[in-house]
Motif scaffolding. Structure first.
Motif, mmCIF file in Angstrom:
data_model
loop_
_atom_site.group_PDB
_atom_site.id
_atom_site.type_symbol
_atom_site.label_atom_id
_atom_site.label_comp_id
_atom_site.label_asym_id
_atom_site.label_seq_id
_atom_site.Cartn_x
_atom_site.Cartn_y
_atom_site.Cartn_z
ATOM 1 N N ARG A 188 -5.534 0.457 -11.243
ATOM 2 C CA ARG A 188 -6.227 -0.800 -10.582
ATOM 3 C C ARG A 188 -7.306 -1.160 -11.400
ATOM 4 O O ARG A 188 -8.084 -2.036 -11.469
ATOM 5 N N LEU B 212 -9.040 -4.248 -12.823
ATOM 6 C CA LEU B 212 -10.317 -4.957 -12.266
ATOM 7 C C LEU B 212 -11.354 -4.888 -13.417
ATOM 8 O O LEU B 212 -12.198 -5.795 -13.585
ATOM 9 N N GLU C 9 0.824 -1.213 -0.024
ATOM 10 C CA GLU C 9 -0.026 0.063 0.002
ATOM 11 C C GLU C 9 1.036 1.390 -0.029
ATOM 12 O O GLU C 9 1.778 1.193 0.504
ATOM 13 N N LEU D 7 -2.056 -3.851 -6.243
ATOM 14 C CA LEU D 7 -2.869 -4.466 -7.131
ATOM 15 C C LEU D 7 -3.606 -5.684 -6.411
ATOM 16 O O LEU D 7 -4.709 -6.006 -6.600
ATOM 17 N N ALA E 278 -6.626 -5.008 -4.297
ATOM 18 C CA ALA E 278 -7.593 -4.491 -5.046
ATOM 19 C C ALA E 278 -8.274 -5.891 -5.764
ATOM 20 O O ALA E 278 -9.401 -5.736 -5.633
ATOM 21 N N THR F 13 3.165 -4.002 -10.006
ATOM 22 C CA THR F 13 1.825 -4.197 -9.515
ATOM 23 C C THR F 13 2.051 -3.851 -7.975
ATOM 24 O O THR F 13 0.883 -3.955 -7.408
ATOM 25 N N ILE G 30 1.144 -0.329 -7.253
ATOM 26 C CA ILE G 30 -0.011 0.197 -7.333
ATOM 27 C C ILE G 30 -0.883 -0.617 -6.371
ATOM 28 O O ILE G 30 -2.075 -0.582 -6.289
#
Lengths: 472, 213
Positions: A92, A96, A3, A120, A123, A115, A118
């Motif tokens: 993200r 998705l 994060e 990922l 998410a 990744t 971000i």
């Protein structure tokens, strides 16, 4: 760990480093450096290669809009789809959306810094998509729920006994503390996932503008699995990963594995232009490339700091760094650590959130000496230190007021000769109460930052007086 | 997904770099010339010694020796099921027939993923080879599926000396317009647990390279 951190407490972390981390990290860095040294000594043209690589990377960054447009055109011509993501949230959301369109329940991932950048995995999990890291080290880290301690061997700080216990608990299998058997367990577990996943997610080591080709370098074969077995392949790649053409790629490929692990080439290098062409060929039906900016275009504004983006993520600067070798990867608070992390994170996260990182260096310069693309890391560290303390045209000062005031005072005092001389006379008087046998073992704040760790030698002479006598 | 008419990423980039759409780009910097090739025999020796260093198993064979080499491989690796590329090169060497005669069950390379996953051996040819690094390069298409060199436990690659190239440059020149290529440099490996080198994480645990004389 993946994060976006709001503040990286490098200093605070380094006061409580678990003892196993530096020991394990130094074992890994020592191994990689030794092997790298062997490779370098075999290549008489090593320095020329580094210079060529540096020139190529800088040229590409300076004309990045041109090469990205060309890349987009050629990825589309190869049958792939291109998505642009200005920031992490957009990247993200794009992944998705693609996953939902294809009703993805299970995703397999190749180790990828983009990744991680971000966030990922969280998410995807939050959207109800089971997501497996498939690089052995990353898989262990994911089960553990922590971050990587080294860029190439993320779980190097864990002992085989700990990994065996982890596998027994999380995978419900009997796991002996034996690297070969543990690897076999991971192989069997992940093999099922590779064969049933609907989506493979990867990053990318390079993007060749000339033909719209994604280049992925791995050793374990998980990169091939993720991009061969599922019907859908989504690659999230930073816009800085572009190379103009295949000729320039020769230079970078020759440097990457040699600098990273001391291999001549990594076990697998995949060159992927769009989706499969024939049904029986294997490989995905659909290929999506998400081009991630996330602050990179802003870094390019600054002609000094833009060289940060030349990085090809070999990890060699970590392996030589005396600071990294003593604190390990966690200290840097985000997905990228070591010297390159210390210059990358403050530029992406801002010098408010990562203001301690440019100071996490002794400026010894070993990183710049080994960097295969010749990033002037010490120069950029100093540049960012100035940004933190004084502010510049790209960001205001973010250091605590005390530090900024101290720096201002210092600049002033050192700039006025009589004041400087006066100060040097005062110092022995001020420090007299703390001196004992030529050492000062404790000093009042903020000077105690030093003496908490080690005694400070007392001033024994005045250099100017000594110099004046000597030259007479 | 729709194609955006304006692209904020490119716009930001151009602002940062002080460039406008269509601005000229200076010629890209020069690169180093390719490594010169040694004599063919020396190049082949170098390739095989590099593959051996990476724990690959190499052999130079005539077609008369294939059967004995195959039975030795099948025995050493306990091969029950195999899959192979349906290419003219492998057909010419009668690999499939020979394997069947030796009692191996042949799985079609177009079988579903689970069935391919059951194979012990995958047999392919090699498009190019790089002596300096011990690398095999395989192109893929309908006749040369990617999973055959990846999913089975053991990969047998049949190499003709004409596949050797001195440096990356020559391979890239010939392959860059092909849509997929994989470089294979030794068997699948990791050192992720206590830096212990372990073969066969996700890809093949064993790599056999046979040079057909």
């Amino acid at each position: 760990m993946s994060e976006r951190p709001t503040y990286i407490k490098f200093g605070e972390y380094t006061e409580h480093i678990p003892a196993n981390i530096p020991a394990a990290v130094q074992q890994a860095t020592g191994r990689f450096l030794g092997l790298r040294q062997m490779r370098v000594s075999e290549m008489p043209q090593w320095e020329e290669l580094r210079q060529a690589a540096s020139n190529i990377r800088l040229h590409t960054l300076e004309n990045l809009d041109f090469y990205l447009e060309k890349l987009e055109q050629n990825v589309r011509a190869a049958g792939g789809q291109v998505h642009w993501a200005a920031d992490a949230a957009q990247a993200r959301a794009t992944v998705l959306e693609i996953a939902k369109e294809h009703n993805v329940k299970l995703a397999v991932k190749v180790k990828s810094m983009a990744t991680e950048e971000i966030g990922l995995n969280h998410a995807l999990e939050a959207a109800g998509i089971q997501t497996y890291e498939t690089d052995l080290g990353e898989f262990i880290i994911q089960l553990m729920g922590t971050g990587p301690s080294h860029i190439i061997v993320p779980a190097v700080h864990l002992k085989k006994e700990e990994i065996a216990e982890l596998f027994t608990q999380k995978l419900g299998v009997e796991a002996p503390p034996d690297p070969v058997k543990l690897t076999a367990i991971a192989r069997a577990t992940l093999r099922e996932k590779f064969l049933s996943a609907e989506m493979g997610v990867s990053g990318g080591n390079f993007l060749v503008a000339e033909t719209g080709t994604l280049v992925i370098v791995t050793n374990e074969g998980n990169g091939r699995m993720c991009t061969t077995m599922p019907d859908l392949h989504v690659a999230v790649v930073g816009i800085d990963k572009v190379v103009p053409d295949w000729e320039t790629l020769t230079v970078l490929l020759k440097l990457l594995a040699r600098s990273a692990t001391g291999q001549k080439l990594s076990t697998y290098t995949a060159f992927i232009s769009g989706p499969r062409r024939a049904a029986g060929e294997n490989g995905p039906k659909e290929f999506h490339l998400v081009l991630l900016d996330n602050g990179r275009s802003k870094i390019l504004q600054d002609p000094v700091a833009r060289e940060t983006l030349k990085c090809i993520r070999c990890g060699c600067c970590l392996n030589v760094c005396p600071v990294y070798k003593n604190v390990g990867g966690f200290a840097y608070g985000w997905f990228i650590s070591g010297p390159v992390g210390a210059i990358f994170s403050p530029q992406i996260l801002g010098t408010e959130a990562a203001r301690e990182l440019p100071f996490a260096s002794s400026l010894c310069g070993a990183c710049a000496d080994v960097c295969p693309v010749k990033i002037p890391i010490p120069k950029i560290l100093l540049h960012l230190r100035r940004r933190v303390v004084e502010g510049d045209e790209f960001a205001p000062a973010s250091a605590p007021l005390m530090v900024r005031a101290g720096a201002k005072l210092g600049t002033f005092a050192l700039g006025v000769p009589w004041l400087y001389r006066f100060g040097t006379r005062l110092l022995p008087i001020f420090t007299a109460p703390f001196r004992k046998d030529g050492w000062m073992s404790s000093l009042p704040a903020p000077a105690n930052l030093w003496t908490k760790v080690r005694p400070f030698p007392a001033f024994r002479a005045n250099f100017r007086q000594w110099w004046a006598k000597r030259t007479k | 997904m729709t194609i955006p008419t304006s692209n904020p990423v490119l716009e930001n980039l151009r602002r940062s770099l002080g460039r406008r759409p269509g601005d000229p780009v200076p010629p890209r910097p020069a690169i180093l010339p390719p490594r010169p090739a040694a004599a063919p025999e020396a190049e082949l020796d170098l390739l095989l010694s590099e593959i051996t260093k990476l724990s690959g198993v190499t052999q130079r064979l005539t077609s008369a020796e294939i059967d004995s080499a195959l039975s030795a491989l099948l025995l050493a690796q306990e091969v029950k099921k195999a899959t192979l590329w349906p290419t003219p090169g492998l057909a010419e060497l009668k690999i499939e027939t020979r394997l069947r005669q030796l009692g191996v069950e042949i799985v079609s390379p177009y079988a579903d993923k689970q069935a391919l996953g059951q194979c012990d051996l995958g047999v392919t040819e090699v498009s190019f080879a790089l002596p300096e690094t011990g690398t095999l390069a395989l192109l893929s298409d309908g006749e040369r599926p990617r999973a055959v060199s990846l999913v089975p436990r053991v990969h047998l690659a049949i190499l003709r000396p004409s596949a050797l190239r001195a440096d990356l440059h020559q391979i890239f020149l010939e392959a860059k317009n092909h849509h997929y290529m994989i470089f294979i440099t030794g068997p699948s490996r990791t050192a992720d647990i206590e830096l212990t080198v372990t073969l066969g994480v996700h890809g093949p645990k064993a790599l056999y390279v046979w040079v057909m004389e």
